[in-house]
Motif scaffolding. Structure first.
Motif, PDB file in Angstrom:
ATOM      1  N   ALA A  69       0.774  -1.244  -0.146  1.00 28.16           N
ATOM      2  CA  ALA A  69      -0.054  -0.200  -0.137  1.00 28.16           C
ATOM      3  C   ALA A  69       0.876   1.193   0.155  1.00 28.16           C
ATOM      4  O   ALA A  69       0.519   2.097  -0.717  1.00 28.16           O
ATOM      5  CB  ALA A  69      -0.999   0.020   1.230  1.00 28.16           C
ATOM      6  N   ALA A  70       2.070   1.332   0.644  1.00 28.22           N
ATOM      7  CA  ALA A  70       2.914   2.318   0.835  1.00 28.22           C
ATOM      8  C   ALA A  70       3.364   2.752  -0.429  1.00 28.22           C
ATOM      9  O   ALA A  70       4.007   3.898  -0.907  1.00 28.22           O
ATOM     10  CB  ALA A  70       4.074   2.062   1.711  1.00 28.22           C
ATOM     11  N   LYS A  71       3.399   1.927  -1.683  1.00 24.54           N
ATOM     12  CA  LYS A  71       3.929   1.990  -2.996  1.00 24.54           C
ATOM     13  C   LYS A  71       2.663   2.212  -3.850  1.00 24.54           C
ATOM     14  O   LYS A  71       2.899   2.025  -5.190  1.00 24.54           O
ATOM     15  CB  LYS A  71       4.889   0.984  -3.458  1.00 24.54           C
ATOM     16  CG  LYS A  71       6.225   0.932  -2.238  1.00 24.54           C
ATOM     17  CD  LYS A  71       7.405   0.202  -3.052  1.00 24.54           C
ATOM     18  CE  LYS A  71       8.495   0.440  -1.972  1.00 24.54           C
ATOM     19  NZ  LYS A  71       9.542   1.355  -2.402  1.00 24.54           N
ATOM     20  N   GLY A  72       1.551   2.337  -3.361  1.00 25.29           N
ATOM     21  CA  GLY A  72       0.193   2.193  -4.262  1.00 25.29           C
ATOM     22  C   GLY A  72       0.019   1.109  -4.699  1.00 25.29           C
ATOM     23  O   GLY A  72      -0.466   1.131  -6.012  1.00 25.29           O
ATOM     24  N   MET A  73       0.254  -0.076  -4.150  1.00 24.90           N
ATOM     25  CA  MET A  73      -0.198  -1.339  -4.519  1.00 24.90           C
ATOM     26  C   MET A  73      -0.818  -2.118  -3.752  1.00 24.90           C
ATOM     27  O   MET A  73      -1.169  -1.869  -2.499  1.00 24.90           O
ATOM     28  CB  MET A  73       1.129  -2.100  -5.182  1.00 24.90           C
ATOM     29  CG  MET A  73       2.141  -1.350  -6.315  1.00 24.90           C
ATOM     30  SD  MET A  73       3.662  -2.129  -7.048  1.00 24.90           S
ATOM     31  CE  MET A  73       4.675  -1.700  -5.923  1.00 24.90           C
ATOM     32  N   ALA A  74      -1.163  -3.316  -4.267  1.00 26.27           N
ATOM     33  CA  ALA A  74      -1.808  -4.204  -3.123  1.00 26.27           C
ATOM     34  C   ALA A  74      -0.879  -5.660  -3.239  1.00 26.27           C
ATOM     35  O   ALA A  74      -0.726  -6.031  -4.296  1.00 26.27           O
ATOM     36  CB  ALA A  74      -3.205  -4.659  -3.825  1.00 26.27           C
ATOM     37  N   CYS A  75      -0.968  -6.262  -1.901  1.00 29.04           N
ATOM     38  CA  CYS A  75      -0.375  -7.389  -1.868  1.00 29.04           C
ATOM     39  C   CYS A  75      -1.432  -8.579  -2.344  1.00 29.04           C
ATOM     40  O   CYS A  75      -2.400  -8.627  -2.323  1.00 29.04           O
ATOM     41  CB  CYS A  75      -0.228  -7.692  -0.206  1.00 29.04           C
ATOM     42  SG  CYS A  75       0.605  -9.367   0.151  1.00 29.04           S
ATOM     43  N   LYS A  76      -0.630  -9.525  -3.227  1.00 32.01           N
ATOM     44  CA  LYS A  76      -1.405 -10.653  -3.845  1.00 32.01           C
ATOM     45  C   LYS A  76      -0.855 -11.898  -3.336  1.00 32.01           C
ATOM     46  O   LYS A  76       0.219 -12.437  -3.761  1.00 32.01           O
ATOM     47  CB  LYS A  76      -1.237 -10.461  -5.489  1.00 32.01           C
ATOM     48  CG  LYS A  76      -1.907  -9.286  -5.857  1.00 32.01           C
ATOM     49  CD  LYS A  76      -3.223  -9.535  -5.902  1.00 32.01           C
ATOM     50  CE  LYS A  76      -4.324  -8.204  -6.340  1.00 32.01           C
ATOM     51  NZ  LYS A  76      -5.573  -8.332  -6.323  1.00 32.01           N
ATOM     52  N   ALA A  77      -1.615 -12.443  -2.463  1.00 30.59           N
ATOM     53  CA  ALA A  77      -1.015 -13.608  -1.747  1.00 30.59           C
ATOM     54  C   ALA A  77      -0.956 -14.792  -2.626  1.00 30.59           C
ATOM     55  O   ALA A  77      -0.039 -15.585  -2.543  1.00 30.59           O
ATOM     56  CB  ALA A  77      -1.874 -14.070  -0.646  1.00 30.59           C
ATOM     57  N   GLU A  78      -1.492 -14.867  -3.599  1.00 28.52           N
ATOM     58  CA  GLU A  78      -1.560 -15.967  -4.608  1.00 28.52           C
ATOM     59  C   GLU A  78      -0.056 -16.061  -5.380  1.00 28.52           C
ATOM     60  O   GLU A  78       0.326 -17.197  -5.776  1.00 28.52           O
ATOM     61  CB  GLU A  78      -2.862 -16.219  -5.708  1.00 28.52           C
ATOM     62  CG  GLU A  78      -2.388 -15.082  -6.474  1.00 28.52           C
ATOM     63  CD  GLU A  78      -3.689 -13.720  -6.232  1.00 28.52           C
ATOM     64  OE1 GLU A  78      -3.509 -13.467  -4.999  1.00 28.52           O
ATOM     65  OE2 GLU A  78      -4.070 -13.150  -6.834  1.00 28.52           O
ATOM     66  N   HIS A  79       0.593 -14.801  -5.209  1.00 29.46           N
ATOM     67  CA  HIS A  79       1.869 -14.762  -5.985  1.00 29.46           C
ATOM     68  C   HIS A  79       3.014 -14.905  -5.053  1.00 29.46           C
ATOM     69  O   HIS A  79       4.051 -14.816  -5.543  1.00 29.46           O
ATOM     70  CB  HIS A  79       1.993 -13.486  -6.851  1.00 29.46           C
ATOM     71  CG  HIS A  79       0.990 -13.530  -7.636  1.00 29.46           C
ATOM     72  ND1 HIS A  79       0.698 -14.292  -8.713  1.00 29.46           N
ATOM     73  CD2 HIS A  79       0.118 -12.388  -8.127  1.00 29.46           C
ATOM     74  CE1 HIS A  79      -0.329 -13.964  -9.873  1.00 29.46           C
ATOM     75  NE2 HIS A  79      -0.555 -12.812  -9.340  1.00 29.46           N
ATOM     76  N   PHE A  80       2.829 -15.382  -3.779  1.00 22.03           N
ATOM     77  CA  PHE A  80       3.912 -15.609  -2.896  1.00 22.03           C
ATOM     78  C   PHE A  80       4.819 -16.705  -3.173  1.00 22.03           C
ATOM     79  O   PHE A  80       6.054 -16.717  -3.473  1.00 22.03           O
ATOM     80  CB  PHE A  80       3.352 -15.887  -1.551  1.00 22.03           C
ATOM     81  CG  PHE A  80       3.488 -14.597  -0.517  1.00 22.03           C
ATOM     82  CD1 PHE A  80       4.539 -13.923  -0.103  1.00 22.03           C
ATOM     83  CD2 PHE A  80       2.144 -14.146  -0.104  1.00 22.03           C
ATOM     84  CE1 PHE A  80       4.434 -12.846   0.499  1.00 22.03           C
ATOM     85  CE2 PHE A  80       2.073 -13.083   0.860  1.00 22.03           C
ATOM     86  CZ  PHE A  80       3.157 -12.304   0.955  1.00 22.03           C
ATOM     87  N   ALA A  81       4.137 -17.759  -3.853  1.00 23.97           N
ATOM     88  CA  ALA A  81       4.677 -18.958  -4.295  1.00 23.97           C
ATOM     89  C   ALA A  81       5.721 -18.831  -5.387  1.00 23.97           C
ATOM     90  O   ALA A  81       6.869 -19.549  -5.447  1.00 23.97           O
ATOM     91  CB  ALA A  81       3.852 -20.130  -4.974  1.00 23.97           C
ATOM     92  N   GLY A  82       5.544 -17.509  -6.205  1.00 31.38           N
ATOM     93  CA  GLY A  82       6.596 -17.255  -7.037  1.00 31.38           C
ATOM     94  C   GLY A  82       8.043 -16.611  -6.513  1.00 31.38           C
ATOM     95  O   GLY A  82       8.932 -16.328  -7.283  1.00 31.38           O
ATOM     96  N   LEU A  83       7.881 -16.246  -5.360  1.00 34.45           N
ATOM     97  CA  LEU A  83       9.107 -15.546  -4.750  1.00 34.45           C
ATOM     98  C   LEU A  83       9.387 -16.126  -3.766  1.00 34.45           C
ATOM     99  O   LEU A  83      10.637 -15.565  -2.632  1.00 34.45           O
ATOM    100  CB  LEU A  83       8.457 -14.073  -4.505  1.00 34.45           C
ATOM    101  CG  LEU A  83       7.608 -13.818  -3.705  1.00 34.45           C
ATOM    102  CD1 LEU A  83       7.824 -13.892  -1.979  1.00 34.45           C
ATOM    103  CD2 LEU A  83       7.239 -12.277  -3.820  1.00 34.45           C
TER     104      LEU A  83
END
Ligand SMILES: *[C@@H]1O[C@H](CO)[C@@H](O)[C@H](O)[C@H]1NC(C)=O
Length: 369
Positions: free
Chosen positions: A189-203
């Motif tokens: 949010a601090a960077k104007g974005m939203a966290c997407k939990a479904e993409h954790f697996a890729g990082l």
């Protein structure tokens, strides 16, 4: 020293390509004098020669290129089940083991990946070197659990692991390093974005962590219920918390994968977060879809510059589509019929806006492969 020279001369006389002749020459010499080896050369600590012998660097006879002592056909860091090893030299050595049938598998792969015109490797040693190297490259960006045994001499080229392979991250996704104790929701949010939990697996792997953090104390697995990971434990953390360590989140017991969570945080942990830019719609809306601008978007769309629009849509995909839908909606609400001059002005504004959208879209598209 005389024989290779003679071979080259012979090759020149017979009009053979020098490389092929040298290869034949070496083949003959190998039969005559087993003390002449090709070897894996690049290993920092270990070397494997073409007889499948693994030795430490200092046990290599530099004259012949052969290991003077060592283990032949060693599968020390390999697992038979998936034919993957954590040491490149063991991969080559194990691959050469007769029961692993390198002669038969030689024809499974091409010298250039998936390029039949490049032909097959000529010797089992060449094949084993190549197959072990290739698979290492292909698993580099995978999960940390895979990384440990990344040298495979199997056709599959991947270790069997209990986690499903990570889906590739969308190009729009940004990897953001949070502050200490900051949940990913807040970091994004601090960077104007939203966290997407479904993409954790890729990082959720040590490569991704090391790209953002120093990980001075190393990188490994957290406990499966430490949902504030993947992340980096600050160097100032108390000793028992493993300061300066990077941790990935292992699969949760009884589940197919780890239990990732965007809202978790812990005192000295800096999280690595998958952040997705908010749809352009949200940005446009927050800038105020003021009358003329909103109407302009509608007019531009109706003016039928469809080629431009299609390109912009293709490049920005869903985000732009959504933005346009919202802009059109706003326009529809605000459009005043009959005022031709205003519509003309709005039309021009709209075209400018379209171009802006495209210009913004282009660098993003260029960033994709
Ligand atoms: C994430 O953690 C929060 C806080 O503990 C919890 O309330 C929430 O249910 C969790 N979300 C998921 C998807 O597990």
């Amino acid at each position: 020293m005389h024989w290779p020279l003679a071979g080259l001369l012979l090759a020149a006389l017979l009009g053979l390509p020098a490389g092929a002749a040298a290869e034949q020459q070496r083949g003959r010499l190998l039969q005559q004098t087993p003390q002449d080896c090709s070897n894996t050369a690049s290993g920092r600590w270990f070397i494997t020669d073409d007889r499948g012998m693994v030795c430490e660097r200092q046990q290599l006879d530099h004259q012949s290129g052969c290991c003077t002592t060592g283990q032949q056909h060693s599968c020390d860091t390999c697992e038979a089940e998936d034919r993957c090893c954590s040491q490149y030299e063991h991969c080559v050595s194990c691959c050469l083991k007769p029961e692993n049938e390198p002669e038969a598998h030689m024809h499974d792969i091409y010298r250039g990946r998936n390029k039949p015109e490049t032909g097959h490797w000529e010797t089992p040693f060449q094949y084993c070197q190549a197959v072990c190297r290739t698979t290492a490259r292909s698993t580099q960006h995978e999960n940390a659990f895979i990384l440990d045994r990344k040298y495979c001499f199997s056709k599959l080229g991947r270790p069997h692991v209990p986690v499903p392979p990570a889906p590739p991250l969308p190009h729009s996704l940004k990897l953001v390093a949070g502050a200490a104790a900051q949940p990913c929701d807040a970091a994004c949010a601090a960077k104007g974005m939203a966290c997407k939990a479904e993409h954790f697996a890729g990082l959720n792997d040590c490569n991704s962590l090391r790209a953002k953090f120093m990980c001075e104390a190393g990188c490994g697995a957290a406990a499966s219920d430490q949902r504030e990971f993947p992340g980096y434990i600050e160097g100032s953390a108390p000793k028992h918390q493993r300061p300066a360590f990077c941790a990935v989140l292992p699969p949760f017991p009884g589940q197919a994968g780890p239990a990732f969570n965007c809202s978790q945080a812990a005192g000295s942990v800096r999280r690595l977060c998958p952040c997705e830019p908010l749809p352009a719609a949200a940005v446009a809306a927050s800038q105020g879809a003021g009358g003329a601008e909103g109407a302009a978007a509608q007019q531009a769309a109706e003016a039928g510059d469809t080629a431009q629009q299609a390109a912009a849509v293709a490049q920005q995909a869903a985000a732009v589509q959504e933005a346009q839908a919202q802009q059109q909606q706003a326009a529809a609400q605000q459009q005043q019929p009959g005022d031709a001059a205003a519509q003309q002005a709005a039309l021009q504004l709209g075209q400018q806006q379209q171009q802006q959208v495209q210009q913004q879209a282009q660098p993003q598209a260029a960033g994709t492969e």
